[in-house]
Design an enzyme around this catalytic site. Structure first.
Site, PDB file in Angstrom:
ATOM      1  CG  HIS A  14      -0.366  -0.071   2.590  1.00  0.00           C
ATOM      2  ND1 HIS A  14       0.306  -1.276   2.909  1.00  0.00           N
ATOM      3  CD2 HIS A  14      -0.178   0.801   3.591  1.00  0.00           C
ATOM      4  CE1 HIS A  14       0.889  -0.927   3.988  1.00  0.00           C
ATOM      5  NE2 HIS A  14       0.542   0.281   4.486  1.00  0.00           N
ATOM      6  CB  ALA A  15       1.502   4.000  -1.659  1.00  0.00           C
TER       7      ALA A  15
END
Lengths: 145, 88
Positions: A67-68
């Protein structure tokens, strides 16, 4: 929740030919791109996050959650699911190699809480976790949600 | 009591861990407030306990107890490690 959000186009079972964490993150991210959930720049950010923060996204044995930080490149919160045919080493001291991958995209800081909650319930159940490695197709997968 | 959970970005594994810890609190009748934060912003956050996956926890410097979690998906491990610190 997951049944609604993890649609068939966001699921890929027994993917072959991926050999590095980068391959895996890119592949799982591309599913989100193709489904219109995120821009390609979000996938690059997931790769950057892996490079700068390390393999801690491998949150349990064999299970990774790339994820980011979203910066306008997430259209709506989403998640993809990739099951790898050949396990891939991410460099985690305890939880390698990775087989199940859930790429996560949240828009604001906490609009993905429902997704995380559902994912946590699914993966926290040992039977279901095992079943994730065995289901034959999307229809069988859905029965676990 | 107040728990701070930490991960690289402050909204993925840390949020998941916080939810699990709050669930354990409810099970034992203890109200747990808390916050999921990233590694750059945990310092100075008021709390009674810090928890994170081992990869992250070993980078934490604090005078508060720090709980190391190996498998974020193993509720039993989390419960066993968190329980000794739970207070009202």
């Amino acid at each position: 929740m997951l049944k609604k959000i993890l649609t068939e186009d966001l699921v890929a079972l027994d993917v072959t030919g991926l050999t590095t964490p980068e391959d895996v993150i890119r592949y799982s991210g591309q599913l989100l791109v193709k489904a219109g959930k995120v821009q390609p720049s979000y996938v690059e950010k997931m790769l950057d996050a892996f490079h700068s923060l390390g393999p801690y996204i491998v949150m349990g044995p064999g299970i990774a959650m790339p994820h980011a930080h979203a910066e306008g490149d997430v259209s709506c919160p989403g998640i993809s699911f990739v099951r790898l045919k050949e396990p891939v080493v991410f460099g985690h001291p305890e939880n390698d190699p990775v087989v199940l991958v859930f790429a996560l995209a949240g828009k604001a800081h906490d609009d993905h809480i429902d997704i995380l909650q559902s994912l946590s319930e699914l993966l926290g159940d040992e039977e279901k976790q095992k079943a994730l490695t065995l289901v034959a197709d999307y229809q069988e997968l859905c029965k676990l949600f | 009591m107040r728990v701070v959970t930490i991960c690289g970005m402050g909204f993925g594994t840390s949020l998941m861990l916080l939810m699990s810890i709050q669930e354990i609190g409810r099970k034992h009748g203890i109200d747990i407030t808390g916050e999921a934060v990233d590694l750059g912003s945990y310092k100075g956050k008021p709390c009674d306990l810090i928890a994170a996956t081992s990869e992250i926890a070993r980078q934490v410097v604090s005078d508060k107890p720090v709980v190391f979690i190996e498998n974020l998906l193993n509720k039993k491990e989390i419960e066993e490690k968190i329980l000794p610190f739970l207070t009202k």
